[in-house]
Design a protein around this motif. Structure first.
Motif, PDB file in Angstrom:
ATOM      1  N   VAL A  15      25.752  95.638 -62.318  1.00 33.11           N
ATOM      2  CA  VAL A  15      26.436  95.826 -63.303  1.00 33.11           C
ATOM      3  C   VAL A  15      26.569  94.573 -64.200  1.00 33.11           C
ATOM      4  N   GLU A  34      29.271  84.160 -59.213  1.00 32.55           N
ATOM      5  CA  GLU A  34      29.178  84.957 -58.114  1.00 32.55           C
ATOM      6  C   GLU A  34      29.661  84.416 -56.804  1.00 32.55           C
ATOM      7  N   ILE A  43      28.295  96.127 -53.075  1.00 23.70           N
ATOM      8  CA  ILE A  43      27.904  97.461 -53.223  1.00 23.70           C
ATOM      9  C   ILE A  43      26.657  97.693 -53.528  1.00 23.70           C
ATOM     10  N   SER A  44      25.899  96.754 -54.537  1.00 25.13           N
ATOM     11  CA  SER A  44      24.716  97.078 -55.243  1.00 25.13           C
ATOM     12  C   SER A  44      23.706  96.917 -53.977  1.00 25.13           C
ATOM     13  N   VAL A  50      19.579 106.085 -55.437  1.00 26.90           N
ATOM     14  CA  VAL A  50      19.108 107.297 -56.277  1.00 26.90           C
ATOM     15  C   VAL A  50      19.202 107.071 -58.054  1.00 26.90           C
ATOM     16  N   VAL A 173      35.973  83.086 -58.752  1.00 24.89           N
ATOM     17  CA  VAL A 173      36.938  83.044 -59.706  1.00 24.89           C
ATOM     18  C   VAL A 173      38.518  83.143 -58.800  1.00 24.89           C
ATOM     19  N   ILE A 352      33.867 101.297 -60.883  1.00 24.58           N
ATOM     20  CA  ILE A 352      32.240 101.491 -60.992  1.00 24.58           C
ATOM     21  C   ILE A 352      31.626 101.981 -59.789  1.00 24.58           C
ATOM     22  N   GLU A 353      31.712 103.078 -59.484  1.00 24.04           N
ATOM     23  CA  GLU A 353      31.240 103.498 -58.100  1.00 24.04           C
ATOM     24  C   GLU A 353      30.020 104.384 -58.634  1.00 24.04           C
ATOM     25  N   GLY A 356      26.900 104.168 -60.714  1.00 21.06           N
ATOM     26  CA  GLY A 356      27.022 103.009 -61.327  1.00 21.06           C
ATOM     27  C   GLY A 356      25.603 102.338 -61.230  1.00 21.06           C
ATOM     28  N   THR A 358      22.595 104.064 -61.615  1.00 24.22           N
ATOM     29  CA  THR A 358      21.843 104.295 -62.749  1.00 24.22           C
ATOM     30  C   THR A 358      22.375 104.175 -63.885  1.00 24.22           C
TER      31      THR A 358
HETATM   32  C1  LIG Z   1      27.676 104.471 -50.289  1.00 28.61           C
HETATM   33  C2  LIG Z   1      27.335 104.243 -51.911  1.00 28.61           C
HETATM   34  C3  LIG Z   1      26.137 105.101 -52.347  1.00 28.61           C
HETATM   35  C4  LIG Z   1      25.606 104.831 -53.867  1.00 28.61           C
HETATM   36  N1  LIG Z   1      24.686 105.649 -54.218  1.00 28.61           N
HETATM   37  C5  LIG Z   1      24.500 105.469 -55.511  1.00 28.61           C
HETATM   38  C6  LIG Z   1      23.298 106.135 -55.993  1.00 28.61           C
HETATM   39  O1  LIG Z   1      22.322 106.514 -55.253  1.00 28.61           O
HETATM   40  N2  LIG Z   1      22.805 105.973 -57.267  1.00 28.61           N
HETATM   41  C7  LIG Z   1      23.839 105.108 -58.117  1.00 28.61           C
HETATM   42  O2  LIG Z   1      23.707 105.257 -59.494  1.00 28.61           O
HETATM   43  N3  LIG Z   1      24.847 104.654 -57.718  1.00 28.61           N
HETATM   44  C8  LIG Z   1      25.257 104.869 -56.439  1.00 28.61           C
HETATM   45  N4  LIG Z   1      26.158 103.978 -56.031  1.00 28.61           N
HETATM   46  C9  LIG Z   1      27.081 103.355 -56.895  1.00 28.61           C
HETATM   47  C10 LIG Z   1      26.425 101.904 -57.204  1.00 28.61           C
HETATM   48  O3  LIG Z   1      25.884 101.349 -56.157  1.00 28.61           O
HETATM   49  C11 LIG Z   1      27.533 100.800 -57.690  1.00 28.61           C
HETATM   50  O4  LIG Z   1      28.262 101.410 -58.879  1.00 28.61           O
HETATM   51  C12 LIG Z   1      27.034  99.559 -58.234  1.00 28.61           C
HETATM   52  O5  LIG Z   1      26.104  98.922 -57.125  1.00 28.61           O
HETATM   53  C13 LIG Z   1      28.292  98.945 -58.424  1.00 28.61           C
HETATM   54  O6  LIG Z   1      27.549  97.349 -59.060  1.00 28.61           O
HETATM   55  P1  LIG Z   1      28.689  96.338 -59.093  1.00 28.61           P
HETATM   56  O7  LIG Z   1      27.960  95.327 -59.793  1.00 28.61           O
HETATM   57  O8  LIG Z   1      29.789  96.905 -60.240  1.00 28.61           O
HETATM   58  O9  LIG Z   1      29.346  95.900 -57.944  1.00 28.61           O
HETATM   59  P2  LIG Z   1      28.960  94.892 -56.777  1.00 28.61           P
HETATM   60  O10 LIG Z   1      27.509  94.982 -56.490  1.00 28.61           O
HETATM   61  O11 LIG Z   1      29.709  94.789 -55.580  1.00 28.61           O
HETATM   62  O12 LIG Z   1      28.945  93.248 -57.426  1.00 28.61           O
HETATM   63  C14 LIG Z   1      30.317  92.770 -57.744  1.00 28.61           C
HETATM   64  C15 LIG Z   1      30.166  91.360 -57.375  1.00 28.61           C
HETATM   65  O13 LIG Z   1      31.200  90.806 -57.853  1.00 28.61           O
HETATM   66  C16 LIG Z   1      31.446  89.270 -57.057  1.00 28.61           C
HETATM   67  N5  LIG Z   1      33.086  89.085 -57.138  1.00 28.61           N
HETATM   68  C17 LIG Z   1      33.827  89.635 -56.729  1.00 28.61           C
HETATM   69  N6  LIG Z   1      35.136  89.004 -56.587  1.00 28.61           N
HETATM   70  C18 LIG Z   1      34.564  87.920 -57.330  1.00 28.61           C
HETATM   71  C19 LIG Z   1      35.119  86.768 -57.728  1.00 28.61           C
HETATM   72  N7  LIG Z   1      36.555  86.612 -57.712  1.00 28.61           N
HETATM   73  N8  LIG Z   1      34.730  85.562 -58.072  1.00 28.61           N
HETATM   74  C20 LIG Z   1      33.365  85.468 -58.127  1.00 28.61           C
HETATM   75  N9  LIG Z   1      32.508  86.700 -57.959  1.00 28.61           N
HETATM   76  C21 LIG Z   1      33.186  87.828 -57.491  1.00 28.61           C
HETATM   77  C22 LIG Z   1      30.879  90.097 -55.320  1.00 28.61           C
HETATM   78  O14 LIG Z   1      30.884  89.188 -54.705  1.00 28.61           O
HETATM   79  C23 LIG Z   1      29.831  90.981 -56.022  1.00 28.61           C
HETATM   80  O15 LIG Z   1      28.446  90.252 -55.925  1.00 28.61           O
HETATM   81  C24 LIG Z   1      26.584 104.104 -54.556  1.00 28.61           C
HETATM   82  C25 LIG Z   1      27.655 103.446 -53.934  1.00 28.61           C
HETATM   83  C26 LIG Z   1      27.781 103.622 -52.772  1.00 28.61           C
HETATM   84  C27 LIG Z   1      29.203 102.460 -52.186  1.00 28.61           C
END
Ligand SMILES: Cc1cc2nc3c(=O)[nH]c(=O)nc-3n(C[C@H](O)[C@H](O)[C@H](O)COP(=O)(O)OP(=O)(O)OC[C@H]3O[C@@H](n4cnc5c(N)ncnc54)[C@H](O)[C@@H]3O)c2cc1C
Length: 378
Positions: A15, A34, A43-44, A50, A173, A352-353, A356, A358
């Motif tokens: 995201v 990061e 999470i990613s 999918v 942060v 952002i589950e 997220g 997609t």
């Molecule tokens: C089991 C599971 C299955 C899923 N399957 C799908 C699917 O098939 N299709 C789909 O569309 N979505 C799916 N999702 C949802 C999707 O994976 C997530 O919505 C998406 O990956 C979220 O991305 P993100 O960037 O918000 O979070 P993240 O990838 O977690 O990134 C957040 C980042 O912030 C960093 N961070 C946190 N705190 C700090 C700080 N204080 N300072 C600096 N950095 C920090 C972390 O280290 C991390 O790298 C699934 C999720 C799960 C858990």
């Protein structure tokens, strides 16, 4: 190092990286911070990969709009930039009369959300497509697929970097303070603590987004931002079964849709796996409880009778950043500028589950609109 940033994005998951690529411009100083040593380690990288079609989410919700929009954008990006994907299609299989009625509800909801190509299949039509699946009816979703999420993140990084975005790893942060013209952000890296100012601050911290919101002084209980961690485990299936179905096979989701139900998915090499399960947990750990094997087996054998208990092997687990409490109502993504909390230019992305991954390119468009004061067009 950086004294005045224009836009600072916290979190290099899919995201944050999609947003970085979207807002990148030679005229702006944009940074991604990061805490880990590389992108996408939380999470990613622990998800199903999918490309969802948008059928599950309440009409008008951000989840629905951004899933449908993101689905279309992802296929375009994959085709244009060589990101690995397969448009496999999926079946949602009903195994009882009650579930067959639920298919109608899902179909209507999906069509209302703008999901393309959905149709109900009779048992015979389903068997023609997937002879090894058991059920009495199904929904066919031709626009569901799978994507190489690592390659997608690399694409976003390349786009961001070519427009001058800098990504700082191992930079956590730890403080956010409102100033007259933006925010003073304090970070901790290998060398110690330092601070800089930024006009706009975007919180994409995934499993830690509630804590980051709290750093800015938001009362997360009052705002409804407190996350509930919800583990999803995966079990792999013997490779001898890889070719027994061609599509992703999903059950009819349980009421209140905490997840979409344990389903069959594939990686891009064609390996079959089952998951993710749903277990609310208190802390982040990725251990898999082998006792859950029975739950996996029981969940899928109704519609996948060829799966054998003995061939299931624990594979991996991910954690969902849920706003929905155990047994509670479905919650939408929170994506907002916090001006009404006295924090203009602080943009929170909370809960952002799924879907997220997609939705990531559509979320990025939406956030760009918030930053530039332009409304999102679906
Ligand atoms: C089991 C599971 C299955 C899923 N399957 C799908 C699917 O098939 N299709 C789909 O569309 N979505 C799916 N999702 C949802 C999707 O994976 C997530 O919505 C998406 O990956 C979220 O991305 P993100 O960037 O918000 O979070 P993240 O990838 O977690 O990134 C957040 C980042 O912030 C960093 N961070 C946190 N705190 C700090 C700080 N204080 N300072 C600096 N950095 C920090 C972390 O280290 C991390 O790298 C699934 C999720 C799960 C858990």
């Amino acid at each position: 190092m950086w004294y005045k940033a224009d836009i600072t994005i916290i979190g290099a998951g899919v995201v944050g990286l999609a947003i970085a690529a979207q807002v990148a411009s030679k005229d702006r100083a944009v940074y991604v911070l990061e805490k880990n040593e590389a992108f996408g380690l939380e999470i990613s990288s622990r998800q199903s990969g999918v490309i969802h079609c948008g059928i599950y989410y309440p009409e008008g919700s951000l989840k629905a709009k951004m899933c449908v929009d993101g689905n279309r954008i992802l296929y375009e990006l994959c085709e244009r930039y060589g990101i690995g994907y397969r448009r496999l299609g999926k079946l949602i299989v009903a195994t009882s009369d009650e579930e067959t009625r639920e298919l109608q509800t899902l179909l209507a909801r999906g069509q209302g959300n703008g999901t393309e190509g959905l149709r109900i299949l009779s048992k015979q039509e389903m068997k023609e497509l997937e002879p090894n699946v058991e059920g009495i009816a199904a929904i066919l979703s031709p626009s569901t697929g799978i994507i190489d999420s690592y390659a997608l993140m690399k694409y976003f990084i390349a786009r961001a970097k070519e427009a001058g975005v800098q990504i700082a790893y191992q930079t956590k942060v730890v403080g956010i303070e409102k100033k007259a013209d933006g925010y003073k952000v304090t970070v901790e890296d290998g060398t110690g603590k330092f601070s800089f100012t930024t006009r706009t601050l975007v919180n994409c911290a995934g499993l830690h987004c509630d804590k980051v919101a709290e750093l800015a002084g938001i009362d997360i209980a009052k705002a409804g931002y407190k996350l509930h961690y919800c583990k999803g485990e995966y079990f792999s299936v013997s490779s001898s079964k890889n070719t027994l179905v061609k599509r992703l096979i999903f059950p009819v989701p349980p009421p209140k849709v905490t997840g979409v139900g344990i389903h069959v998915t594939f990686d891009l090499e064609g390996r079959m796996r089952l998951g993710p399960s749903i277990h609310y947990v208190d802390s982040i750990d990725y251990a898999i409880d082998n006792r859950h094997k029975q739950l996996f087996y029981d969940s899928v054998r109704r519609f996948l009778p060829f799966i054998e208990y003995g061939e299931l092997e624990p594979e991996m687990a991910g954690i969902r950043p849920k706003l929905q409490e155990p047994g509670g109502d479905i919650k939408d993504f929170v994506i907002r500028d916090e001006s009404d909390k006295g924090l203009p230019g602080f943009i929170n992305l909370i809960g952002i589950e799924s879907p997220g991954l997609t939705a990531s390119p559509a979320i990025a468009k939406y956030v760009r609109g918030l930053i530039e004061g332009v409304s999102y067009r679906h």
